[in-house]
Design a protein around this motif. Structure first.
Motif, PDB file in Angstrom:
ATOM      1  N   GLN A   1      -2.995  -8.178   8.395  1.00  0.00           N
ATOM      2  CA  GLN A   1      -3.142  -6.973   9.205  1.00  0.00           C
ATOM      3  C   GLN A   1      -3.617  -5.776   8.406  1.00  0.00           C
ATOM      4  OE1 GLN A   1      -0.505  -7.750   7.644  1.00  0.00           O
ATOM      5  NE2 GLN A   1       0.556  -5.886   7.072  1.00  0.00           N
ATOM      6  N   GLY A   2      -3.615  -5.858   7.098  1.00  0.00           N
ATOM      7  CA  GLY A   2      -4.084  -4.753   6.276  1.00  0.00           C
ATOM      8  C   GLY A   2      -2.962  -3.849   5.821  1.00  0.00           C
ATOM      9  N   THR A   3      -3.158  -3.267   4.656  1.00  0.00           N
ATOM     10  CA  THR A   3      -2.210  -2.294   4.118  1.00  0.00           C
ATOM     11  C   THR A   3      -3.015  -1.124   3.562  1.00  0.00           C
ATOM     12  OG1 THR A   3      -0.312  -1.997   2.624  1.00  0.00           O
ATOM     13  CG2 THR A   3      -2.072  -3.430   1.839  1.00  0.00           C
ATOM     14  N   LEU A   4      -2.592   0.080   3.904  1.00  0.00           N
ATOM     15  CA  LEU A   4      -3.366   1.272   3.583  1.00  0.00           C
ATOM     16  C   LEU A   4      -3.048   1.762   2.176  1.00  0.00           C
ATOM     17  CD1 LEU A   4      -5.246   3.610   4.404  1.00  0.00           C
ATOM     18  CD2 LEU A   4      -3.228   4.752   5.375  1.00  0.00           C
ATOM     19  N   VAL A   5      -4.094   1.966   1.409  1.00  0.00           N
ATOM     20  CA  VAL A   5      -3.989   2.573   0.089  1.00  0.00           C
ATOM     21  C   VAL A   5      -4.688   3.922   0.142  1.00  0.00           C
ATOM     22  CG1 VAL A   5      -4.678   2.397  -2.325  1.00  0.00           C
ATOM     23  CG2 VAL A   5      -3.864   0.363  -1.106  1.00  0.00           C
ATOM     24  N   THR A   6      -3.958   4.959  -0.210  1.00  0.00           N
ATOM     25  CA  THR A   6      -4.516   6.305  -0.229  1.00  0.00           C
ATOM     26  C   THR A   6      -4.338   6.870  -1.626  1.00  0.00           C
ATOM     27  OG1 THR A   6      -3.910   6.631   2.095  1.00  0.00           O
ATOM     28  CG2 THR A   6      -4.475   8.593   0.816  1.00  0.00           C
ATOM     29  N   VAL A   7      -5.441   7.290  -2.208  1.00  0.00           N
ATOM     30  CA  VAL A   7      -5.407   7.816  -3.577  1.00  0.00           C
ATOM     31  C   VAL A   7      -5.767   9.292  -3.530  1.00  0.00           C
ATOM     32  CG1 VAL A   7      -6.254   7.563  -5.932  1.00  0.00           C
ATOM     33  CG2 VAL A   7      -6.113   5.558  -4.423  1.00  0.00           C
ATOM     34  N   SER A   8      -4.867  10.118  -3.996  1.00  0.00           N
ATOM     35  CA  SER A   8      -5.122  11.561  -4.018  1.00  0.00           C
ATOM     36  C   SER A   8      -5.671  11.978  -5.375  1.00  0.00           C
ATOM     37  CB  SER A   8      -3.825  12.313  -3.726  1.00  0.00           C
ATOM     38  OG  SER A   8      -2.867  12.057  -4.740  1.00  0.00           O
ATOM     39  N   SER A   9      -6.546  12.957  -5.340  1.00  0.00           N
ATOM     40  CA  SER A   9      -7.176  13.428  -6.591  1.00  0.00           C
ATOM     41  C   SER A   9      -6.367  14.531  -7.244  1.00  0.00           C
ATOM     42  CB  SER A   9      -8.584  13.920  -6.301  1.00  0.00           C
ATOM     43  OG  SER A   9      -8.557  14.938  -5.339  1.00  0.00           O
TER      44      SER A   9
ATOM     45  N   GLY B   1       0.810  -1.189   0.000  1.00  0.00           N
ATOM     46  CA  GLY B   1       0.000   0.000   0.000  1.00  0.00           C
ATOM     47  C   GLY B   1       0.856   1.256   0.000  1.00  0.00           C
ATOM     48  N   GLY B   2       0.185   2.387  -0.175  1.00  0.00           N
ATOM     49  CA  GLY B   2       0.898   3.647  -0.166  1.00  0.00           C
ATOM     50  C   GLY B   2       0.036   4.770  -0.674  1.00  0.00           C
ATOM     51  N   LEU B   3       0.660   5.907  -0.876  1.00  0.00           N
ATOM     52  CA  LEU B   3      -0.013   7.095  -1.395  1.00  0.00           C
ATOM     53  C   LEU B   3       0.267   7.183  -2.890  1.00  0.00           C
ATOM     54  CD1 LEU B   3      -1.510   9.792  -1.028  1.00  0.00           C
ATOM     55  CD2 LEU B   3       0.709  10.825  -0.478  1.00  0.00           C
ATOM     56  N   VAL B   4      -0.784   7.281  -3.650  1.00  0.00           N
ATOM     57  CA  VAL B   4      -0.640   7.327  -5.102  1.00  0.00           C
ATOM     58  C   VAL B   4      -1.650   8.312  -5.673  1.00  0.00           C
ATOM     59  CG1 VAL B   4      -2.230   5.398  -5.444  1.00  0.00           C
ATOM     60  CG2 VAL B   4      -0.480   5.874  -7.174  1.00  0.00           C
ATOM     61  N   GLN B   5      -1.306   8.914  -6.782  1.00  0.00           N
ATOM     62  CA  GLN B   5      -2.217   9.838  -7.437  1.00  0.00           C
ATOM     63  C   GLN B   5      -3.269   9.080  -8.231  1.00  0.00           C
ATOM     64  OE1 GLN B   5       0.188  12.576  -9.777  1.00  0.00           O
ATOM     65  NE2 GLN B   5       0.169  14.055  -8.090  1.00  0.00           N
ATOM     66  N   ALA B   6      -4.394   9.700  -8.373  1.00  0.00           N
ATOM     67  CA  ALA B   6      -5.466   9.107  -9.176  1.00  0.00           C
ATOM     68  C   ALA B   6      -4.939   8.789 -10.569  1.00  0.00           C
ATOM     69  CB  ALA B   6      -6.654  10.052  -9.254  1.00  0.00           C
TER      70      ALA B   6
END
Length: 125
Positions: free
Chosen positions: A117-125, A8-13
């Protein structure tokens, strides 16, 4: 069975991610593996599942054109490739194992006995 999700991680749309889930134990190749996601305040949601051999998959309708589940039994690993990420894909993604059938793929979280345990995915617009 212990499951360890990562990727997981921070990624752009519009971007892509590949999530991985490594399982302990030698029986991994007999399990149905599932991917779920959850946002705060909402129920855990089925995303995709794959049978023991990897030749049959099952997706939530809303993601089937962008998500691909696969597995490598030699590596005890299941993957979730997510393409064309959208802000609404932001969630904690969990992998899960069902050791009862090897073939039947369920949507209901309660039918999977083992969870990572889960992995966070964050998508920025």
């Amino acid at each position: 069975v212990q499951l360890q999700a990562s990727g997981g991680g921070l990624v752009q749309a519009g971007g892509s991610l590949r999530l991985s889930c490594v399982a302990s134990g030698r029986a991994f190749s007999s399990y149905v593996m599932g991917w779920f996601r959850q946002v705060p305040g909402k129920e855990r949601e089925f995303v995709a599942a794959i049978n023991w051999s990897g030749d049959n998959t099952y997706y939530q309708d809303s993601v089937k054109d962008r998500f691909t589940v696969s597995r490598d039994n030699a590596k005890n690993t299941v993957y979730l490739q997510i393409d064309s990420l959208q802000p609404e894909d932001t969630a904690v993604y969990y992998c899960a194992a069902d050791s009862t059938t090897g073939t039947r793929m369920y949507r209901a979280p309660r039918l999977y006995e083992h969870w990572g345990q889960g992995t966070l995915v964050t998508v920025s617009s």
